[in-house]
Structures are given as structure tokens and as C-alpha cells.
Design a protein around this motif. Sequence first.
Motif, PDB file in Angstrom:
ATOM      1  N   ARG A 260      69.555  48.831  27.390  1.00 49.93           N
ATOM      2  CA  ARG A 260      68.898  48.154  26.275  1.00 49.93           C
ATOM      3  C   ARG A 260      69.813  47.098  25.688  1.00 49.93           C
ATOM      4  NH1 ARG A 260      67.931  53.229  22.752  1.00 49.93           N
ATOM      5  NH2 ARG A 260      69.735  53.823  23.956  1.00 49.93           N
TER       6      ARG A 260
ATOM      7  N   VAL B  96      69.991  45.059  22.341  1.00 48.07           N
ATOM      8  CA  VAL B  96      69.444  44.988  20.988  1.00 48.07           C
ATOM      9  C   VAL B  96      69.982  43.725  20.330  1.00 48.07           C
ATOM     10  CG1 VAL B  96      69.207  46.145  18.758  1.00 48.07           C
ATOM     11  CG2 VAL B  96      69.426  47.518  20.857  1.00 48.07           C
TER      12      VAL B  96
ATOM     13  N   THR C 238      64.847  38.245   8.420  1.00 44.49           N
ATOM     14  CA  THR C 238      63.540  38.723   8.854  1.00 44.49           C
ATOM     15  C   THR C 238      62.511  37.599   8.782  1.00 44.49           C
ATOM     16  OG1 THR C 238      61.876  40.445   8.557  1.00 44.49           O
ATOM     17  CG2 THR C 238      62.878  39.602   6.571  1.00 44.49           C
TER      18      THR C 238
ATOM     19  N   ARG D  70      65.230  44.615  22.694  1.00 41.70           N
ATOM     20  CA  ARG D  70      64.866  45.124  21.376  1.00 41.70           C
ATOM     21  C   ARG D  70      65.447  44.174  20.330  1.00 41.70           C
ATOM     22  NH1 ARG D  70      62.758  50.186  21.747  1.00 41.70           N
ATOM     23  NH2 ARG D  70      63.164  50.689  19.580  1.00 41.70           N
ATOM     24  N   GLU D  71      64.952  44.281  19.116  1.00 37.09           N
ATOM     25  CA  GLU D  71      65.474  43.474  18.008  1.00 37.09           C
ATOM     26  C   GLU D  71      65.613  44.370  16.792  1.00 37.09           C
ATOM     27  OE1 GLU D  71      64.327  39.202  16.333  1.00 37.09           O
ATOM     28  OE2 GLU D  71      62.914  40.744  15.677  1.00 37.09           O
ATOM     29  N   ALA D  72      66.686  44.172  16.040  1.00 33.29           N
ATOM     30  CA  ALA D  72      66.900  44.908  14.799  1.00 33.29           C
ATOM     31  C   ALA D  72      67.254  43.924  13.699  1.00 33.29           C
ATOM     32  CB  ALA D  72      68.021  45.929  14.958  1.00 33.29           C
TER      33      ALA D  72
ATOM     34  N   ALA E 290      66.887  51.163  13.838  1.00 35.12           N
ATOM     35  CA  ALA E 290      66.146  50.084  13.171  1.00 35.12           C
ATOM     36  C   ALA E 290      65.507  49.120  14.158  1.00 35.12           C
ATOM     37  CB  ALA E 290      67.088  49.310  12.243  1.00 35.12           C
ATOM     38  N   SER E 291      65.771  49.282  15.445  1.00 38.84           N
ATOM     39  CA  SER E 291      65.303  48.304  16.429  1.00 38.84           C
ATOM     40  C   SER E 291      63.887  48.609  16.906  1.00 38.84           C
ATOM     41  CB  SER E 291      66.256  48.242  17.624  1.00 38.84           C
ATOM     42  OG  SER E 291      66.173  49.414  18.408  1.00 38.84           O
ATOM     43  N   SER E 292      63.233  47.544  17.347  1.00 40.16           N
ATOM     44  CA  SER E 292      61.874  47.626  17.892  1.00 40.16           C
ATOM     45  C   SER E 292      61.825  46.836  19.191  1.00 40.16           C
ATOM     46  CB  SER E 292      60.868  47.001  16.921  1.00 40.16           C
ATOM     47  OG  SER E 292      60.877  47.678  15.701  1.00 40.16           O
ATOM     48  N   PRO E 293      60.941  47.239  20.116  1.00 46.58           N
ATOM     49  CA  PRO E 293      60.783  46.452  21.347  1.00 46.58           C
ATOM     50  C   PRO E 293      60.340  45.028  21.003  1.00 46.58           C
ATOM     51  CG  PRO E 293      59.610  48.540  21.495  1.00 46.58           C
ATOM     52  CD  PRO E 293      60.059  48.396  20.077  1.00 46.58           C
ATOM     53  N   VAL E 294      60.779  44.091  21.823  1.00 44.56           N
ATOM     54  CA  VAL E 294      60.443  42.693  21.578  1.00 44.56           C
ATOM     55  C   VAL E 294      60.178  41.998  22.915  1.00 44.56           C
ATOM     56  CG1 VAL E 294      62.838  41.875  21.560  1.00 44.56           C
ATOM     57  CG2 VAL E 294      61.134  40.680  20.218  1.00 44.56           C
ATOM     58  N   GLU E 295      59.303  41.023  22.891  1.00 41.15           N
ATOM     59  CA  GLU E 295      58.962  40.257  24.092  1.00 41.15           C
ATOM     60  C   GLU E 295      59.880  39.033  24.208  1.00 41.15           C
ATOM     61  OE1 GLU E 295      56.734  40.765  26.576  1.00 41.15           O
ATOM     62  OE2 GLU E 295      56.436  42.739  25.671  1.00 41.15           O
TER      63      GLU E 295
END
Length: 167
Positions: free
Chosen positions: A37, A39, A45, A101-103, A127-132
Amino acid sequence: MNITDPLGVPGAPLETLGAVLERVGRPDLGGRLGGSRLVLVTDRTGERAGAGYGALLLARLDGQACVFPVAWSFGPAFGASGGAALSGLLGWAVGAGVLLREAVVGAGDARALGDPDGALVARVVAASSPVEPGLYLGAGWEARLNEAREDAHEVGQEAGRAVDGMR
């Protein structure tokens, strides 16, 4: 978990990208990074168009969990070279099968990425989420990545023929 020394120089996008690729972009690691991964970490934001990023690369190498902190050097906040380095980093990651991922973290945690401890790594990952990739690379990124792969394949074939010719 083994947290390595940080890769790159804060605020130096191309040097940082070079450090990442030198350490983990080697062809002998390519097949072993799938499922790792990357990140991307920012303290802004909803402002990708002007954001700066550091990163954590979480990988399992030789059976050991490794965290590679990557200097705060990517993205439009670092000018044209920051954008180009971000594109290069994401292109490498997608090509190597690394999950993106991005946080978004507080400014204090963002600054601490230069020397993270296990607790900070855990907070960032949580705090991270999958990202395209297209969010950063724009339209047509898949075609550009395929072209880059074809170019790299052709260079590899030419190098192989040159070596064969020396025998």
C-alpha cells in the motif's frame, strides 16, 4: 514492523522520486510489491489542485513488514516538478500493483512523517481511504501508463539483445 529511514528530501520532488525508485522500484522487487500500500498523506482536505503530499509505503519484503516513509515532496504545492514527481510515483505504484490510499491528517502528524513511529503509522493508515489514480493523474492516465510499460519493455528487449550479442 520495520520503519526504514525516510526516502528523499523534503521539498525536492525529483530527488525524492529518484530515491523511492532506487530503493523499491528495482525490477527484482516488482513481483513482490503487489498488495503493498502507498498511502499519500496531506494536511489539506478537498484541495488536491494545490496540495502537497508525503507518503508511507507499506510493504512485506522477505517476510518482514516494512514501512518506507517518503519525504513531503509531491504534488502541485511543489510546482511543476512536484506534479511530475507525483505522476511518476503513482505511475510506478500502479504498474507495480501497489494499492493506492490517501490520508488527510493534522499538520503536526504531517510534519512528523519525516521520522514516524509505530503509533503515527497506525494513525495514518487508520485515517486512509482507497483512492483512484485518475484523481491525481487526470483523464487518459491508463493509456499513458500502458505506453510507458511498452516503452520499458522495448528497452528491456534491446538490452537483452545487446547482451546476447556480446556472448
